[in-house]
Design an enzyme around this catalytic site. Structure first.
Site, short mmCIF file in Angstrom:
data_model
loop_
_atom_site.label_atom_id
_atom_site.label_comp_id
_atom_site.label_asym_id
_atom_site.label_seq_id
_atom_site.Cartn_x
_atom_site.Cartn_y
_atom_site.Cartn_z
CD1 TRP A 1 -2.68 -4.50 -5.15
CD2 TRP A 1 -2.53 -5.94 -3.47
NE1 TRP A 1 -2.68 -5.79 -5.60
CE2 TRP A 1 -2.34 -6.63 -4.63
CE3 TRP A 1 -1.90 -6.73 -2.03
CZ2 TRP A 1 -2.22 -8.09 -4.74
CZ3 TRP A 1 -1.87 -8.10 -2.30
CH2 TRP A 1 -1.91 -8.75 -3.35
CG ASN B 1 1.94 0.94 3.74
OD1 ASN B 1 0.72 1.35 3.64
ND2 ASN B 1 2.73 1.59 2.88
N GLY B 2 1.72 -2.92 5.96
CA GLY B 2 2.18 -4.17 6.57
C GLY B 2 1.22 -5.25 6.77
CG HIS C 1 10.22 -32.45 -25.30
ND1 HIS C 1 10.31 -33.56 -25.39
CD2 HIS C 1 10.98 -31.81 -25.75
CE1 HIS C 1 11.69 -33.75 -26.20
NE2 HIS C 1 11.91 -32.62 -26.19
CD GLU D 1 3.37 -7.43 -15.95
OE1 GLU D 1 3.17 -7.19 -14.89
OE2 GLU D 1 4.39 -7.25 -16.65
CD GLU E 1 9.98 -9.08 -19.13
OE1 GLU E 1 9.85 -9.92 -18.34
OE2 GLU E 1 9.47 -7.83 -19.04
CE LYS F 1 6.18 -6.41 -18.83
NZ LYS F 1 7.45 -6.68 -17.84
NE ARG G 1 4.50 1.35 -2.01
CZ ARG G 1 5.66 0.91 -1.70
NH1 ARG G 1 6.67 1.41 -2.40
NH2 ARG G 1 6.00 -0.08 -0.89
CE LYS H 1 7.35 -0.64 -11.01
NZ LYS H 1 7.57 -1.37 -12.50
CB CYS I 1 -0.92 0.09 1.18
SG CYS I 1 -1.79 -1.46 1.44
O1 M6R Z 1 10.60 -4.80 -7.75
P1 M6R Z 1 11.06 -6.30 -8.40
O2 M6R Z 1 11.98 -6.16 -9.43
O3 M6R Z 1 11.80 -7.23 -7.11
O4 M6R Z 1 9.80 -6.56 -8.71
C1 M6R Z 1 9.76 -8.21 -9.27
C2 M6R Z 1 8.25 -8.62 -9.88
O5 M6R Z 1 7.18 -8.22 -9.07
C3 M6R Z 1 8.19 -7.73 -11.15
O6 M6R Z 1 9.24 -7.83 -11.89
C4 M6R Z 1 6.94 -7.94 -11.99
O7 M6R Z 1 7.01 -9.37 -12.34
C5 M6R Z 1 6.40 -6.77 -12.77
N1 M6R Z 1 4.91 -6.56 -12.75
C6 M6R Z 1 6.62 -7.35 -14.24
O8 M6R Z 1 6.39 -6.52 -14.95
#
Ligand code: M6R
Length: 620
Positions: free
Chosen positions: A86, A112-113, A516, A500, A493, A497, A39, A615, A14
Site C-alpha cells: 500500500w 513494512n514501515g 443548523h 468506503e 457508521e 460503510k 493489508r 485494513k 503492507c
Molecule cells: O483496526 P482499527 O479498529 O484501529 O481500525 C480503525 C479504522 O481504520 C477502521 O475502523 C476503518 O474506519 C474501517 N475501514 C471502517 O470500516
C-alpha cells in the site's frame, strides 16, 4: 499554547510473507500474499533463490496480476520472500513494488514501515556509487545491507539497522546464503511460524495459519535468523533472546469466504455467532458477568474517575456509544476523541484516569501513538482489541478482547458489533462493581443480550428487502444518515460503510443538527436514512423526519417492528426487532451494512478491497 512533542510512528500498510522449506515456494508465497492482500493491494512481488541464483518477479495491481505474470514459469527453490504493498513513498507501480534488490541482484529485501531518514541515507549510498531504481524509502535498506555485506548476512543487516530511523519489519534473503531468511522488527509487526523441516515468516497470522499454529511474535528490537530447521532469536546487538512459542487458536477457515461472494457479506452473516461467542466468554451460567483476565486491573478500573476513549473510524463510533453507556451504567465521565486529534492535544492527566483504546487490528498508528503518549503522561491504558499479540494488546495495562475472529473485509462489520457488545458488558460490569447497578439489574440486561443473536438472525433474513431498497437508490450520488442519542453513532457508521465501499458521498448527522445547516442539502433527489427505533427521543426524531419530508427528501426509516405509523412518512421502512433502546445500535446497524453492501455490488465496486484503503492503517 504549549506544543506537545509526539512520537513519529509511520509504518507502511503492507504485508510480508517468507518461507524456507520443501513446499512449492511460489504457491506458499502467492497464497500467503493473497491472504494478506487486505493489508495493501496496489502492487506485489516475490523473490526466490533458485539453483543458487536470486530471481525476483513484481507486478503493479492486485496479487492475481502477479500470479498471472508468473503462472507459466517454473520457479523452483526452497527459500523466498514476498510482499503486498500500500503505497506511501512513490506511486504504486512495478518498480516501486517490493522486493527491492541490491545492484548486483544478490540480496532481496521486503519492508513494512517507513524509513524516516531515507533522504540522508539515499545521499550516502549514492555517494558510495549505488543507483536507486525506485522512488521508495525502502530501497535504501538493501543498498545499505549490500554496503556492509562481507559474507555474513545477519551481521550486514545488523549494521544497516543501526542507521535506520523510523519503523521497519524486514525480511532479507541473499543468494550467497540460501539457507536462511534474516528478519527484524521495530514498530511494525512480524511473526515467525514454526514447522517441521520448514519455517514461515509473516507480518500477519492470516498468511501462515493454514500451515502452522506455532508462532513466535517478534518484539520490537528483535531479530531472527530463520533456517529450515531452526530459528535463532536475538536482539539487534546479537544477544540471544528467549523464544516464546504461542499456539494460535484462530481457525484457518475463519479467513475463507466459505461460499459467500465476499468476506464482507460473510462477516455480516457471522454476527449472531460472534454475539453468542462473546456471551459465552463473559456471562456465567447464572447470568452474572465475568471479565476473568481483568481481575487485577479491576481494582484500578473501579476507582477510575474518568475515561478518555480514543479510536479511529468504526472503532471511534463504538467509542461514542461507549460514552453513553459508561456514563449511564457506571457514572464515570467519559470523553471520546479521534486518535489523530487526541494525540496532538495536551493530555492532561489527573489521578485514577484511564485512556481507552478501541481497535480491531491493534496496530492503527494513531491509536497506538496515543497510548504511548498517554503512558508517558502516567495514564493507565485499557484497550478493546480484536487481534491478540498486536502492538496495542501488548502495550496496554488491561485488555478486553473483542473476539470477533479474523475480519478480512476492509469495511468493519462483525467487529463493530463485537466492540459494541464488549463495551456494553464492560459498562454493566463496572456499573455493578461501582454499586450503581444491582445484580438483578445486570441479570435483567443480560437476558436482553441473550436475545440479540436471534434478533440479528431475523434481520439477516430480511436481506432480500434491503437488496430491493438498494436497487431503488443505488444511482444516488449522495446520502444523509440521521439519528439521535445512541443511534447518532449508528448514523455515522451507516454513512461510513456506504462511502468506503460504494464511493457515494454520505454523511451522518445528529438529527437535531439538521436545521443548523445540513437541511439546505435536502431536495427531492436526496435519500435520507433516518434511524428511528423506539427511544426516549423518538418523538423528536419524528419531528426531524417531518422537516426532511417537508423539503421533499427521499426518506428511508429504520424503526421498531410494529410501528405502522412510520409507513406514512417514508418511501421505505426497515424494521428491527423490539428491544430496549440501549441495545438498538447493535441491531439497527445491520440493515445499513447490508444496504451499503448491495449498493456497492450494484455499482460494481470492490467491496472487500475498496480503492485507496487498507485494513490496518499503520501510517499516521
Ligand atoms: O483496526 P482499527 O479498529 O484501529 O481500525 C480503525 C479504522 O481504520 C477502521 O475502523 C476503518 O474506519 C474501517 N475501514 C471502517 O470500516
Amino acid at each position: 499554547m504549549t506544543l506537545v512533542c509526539r512520537f513519529a510512528i509511520l509504518p507502511c500498510m503492507c504485508g510480508i510473507v517468507g518461507y524456507i522449506g520443501p513446499r512449492d515456494i511460489t504457491s506458499v508465497l502467492l497464497v500467503g500474499l493473497e491472504r494478506l492482500s487486505y493489508r495493501g493491494y496496489d502492487s506485489s512481488g516475490i523473490a526466490v533463490i533458485t539453483d543458487g541464483e536470486l530471481g525476483c518477479w513484481k507486478k503493479e495491481g492486485k496479487i492475481h496480476e502477479l500470479s498471472e505474470e508468473i503462472k507459466s514459469l517454473t520457479i523452483k527453490g526452497n527459500v523466498g520472500i514476498g510482499h503486498t504493498r500500500w503505497a506511501t513513498h512513490g506511486v504504486p507501480n512495478t518498480i516501486n513494488a517490493h522486493p527491492h534488490l541490491d545492484t548486483g541482484s544478490s540480496i532481496a529485501v521486503v519492508h513494512n514501515g517507513i524509513i524516516e531518514n531515507y533522504l540522508s541515507l539515499k545521499k550516502k549510498i549514492k555517494a558510495a556509487g549505488y543507483i536507486m531504481r525506485s522512488q521508495t524509502d525502502s530501497e535504501v535498506i538493501v543498498h545499505l545491507i549490500d554496503m556492509y555485506y562481507k559474507g555474513d548476512l545477519a551481521q550486514a543487516v545488523r549494521m544497516a539497522m543501526t542507521e535506520l530511523e523510523g519503523s521497519f519489519g524486514l525480511s532479507v534473503i541473499c543468494e550467497n546464503e540460501p539457507d536462511k531468511i534474516v528478519v527484524c522488527r521495530k514498530d511494525s509487526p512480524l511473526i515467525l511460524g514454526l514447522g517441521k523441516g520448514e519455517n514461515f515468516v509473516s507480518s500477519d497470522i492470516n498468511a501462515i495459519v493454514t500451515h502452522t499454529r506455532d508462532m513466535v511474535f517478534l518484539e520490537d528490537g528483535h531479530m531472527a535468523i530463520v533456517t529450515q530447521d531452526d530459528v535463532t532469536l536475538t536482539d539487534f546487538e546479537g544477544k540471544a533472546v528467549e523464544m516464546k512459542v504461542e499456539q494460535v487458536t484462530w481457525n484457518a477457515e475463519a479467513s475463507e469466504k466459505s461460499g459467500f461472494d465476499h468476506f464482507m457479506l460473510k462477516e455480516i452473516h457471522e454476527q449472531p455467532t460472534v454475539v453468542r461467542r462473546i456471551i459465552d466468554k463473559h456471562v456465567s451460567v447464572d447470568g452474572a458477568l465475568q471479565f476473568n483476565h481483568l481481575e487485577e486491573a479491576m481494582k484500578d478500573l473501579t476507582k477510575s474517575m474518568r475515561f478518555i476513549i480514543q479510536a479511529c473510524g468504526t472503532s471511534w463510533h463504538a467509542g461514542l456509544i461507549g460514552k453513553y453507556l459508561w456514563e449511564e451504567y457506571a457514572h464515570v465521565p467519559t470523553e471520546v476523541d479521534i486518535s489523530s486529534e487526541f494525540r496532538y492535544r495536551q493530555m492532561l492527566s489527573g489521578s485514577d484516569e484511564f485512556v481507552v483504546a478501541i481497535s480491531q487490528s491493534g496496530e492503527t498508528a494513531d491509536t497506538l501513538a496515543c497510548i504511548r503518549e498517554a503512558k508517558s503522561k502516567f495514564f493507565k491504558i485499557l484497550s478493546f482489541v480484536n487481534v491478540k499479540g498486536s502492538s496495542i494488546d501488548r502495550e496496554s495495562d488491561a485488555v478486553v478482547y473483542t473476539h470477533s475472529g479474523p475480519e478480512i473485509g476492509v469495511a468493519s462489520t462483525k467487529n463493530y458489533i463485537a466492540q459494541l457488545l464488549n463495551v456494553y458488558l464492560f459498562g454493566l460490569y463496572l456499573g455493578q462493581l461501582k454499586g450503581h447497578l444491582s445484580k438483578a439489574d445486570v441479570i435483567k440486561k443480560v437476558a436482553q443480550v441473550k436475545r440479540l443473536p436471534g434478533q440479528l438472525e431475523k434481520i439477516l433474513d430480511q436481506a432480500p428487502t434491503f437488496k430491493a431498497i438498494a436497487e431503488k437508490y443505488y444511482k444516488s450520488r449522495e446520502f444523509i444518515f440521521i439519528g439521535r442519542g445512541l443511534n447518532y453513532p449508528t448514523a455515522l457508521e451507516g454513512a461510513l460503510k456506504l462511502k468506503e465501499i460504494s464511493y457515494i458521498h454520505a454523511t451522518g448527522y445528529p438529527a437535531g443538527e439538521l436545521k443548523h445547516g445540513p437541511i439546505a442539502l435536502i431536495d427531492e433527489k436526496l435519500p435520507v436514512v433516518c434511524l428511528a427505533p423506539n427511544s426516549v427521543t423518538y418523538e423528536k426524531m419524528i419531528s426531524n423526519i417531518e422537516e426532511v419530508r417537508a423539503r421533499g427528501g427521499r426518506i428511508i426509516i429504520v424503526a421498531t417492528e410494529g410501528n405502522e405509523a412510520v409507513k406514512d412518512l417514508a418511501e421505505d421502512v426497515i424494521y428491527i426487532p423490539e428491544c430496549d433502546e440501549e441495545f438498538s445500535p447493535i441491531l439497527s446497524v445491520v440493515p445499513l451494512q447490508l444496504l451499503s453492501y448491495y449498493i456497492a455490488i450494484m455499482l460494481e465496486c470492490d467491496v472487500d478491497q475498496p480503492r485507496n484503503l487498507a485494513k490496518s492503517v499503520t501510517v499516521e
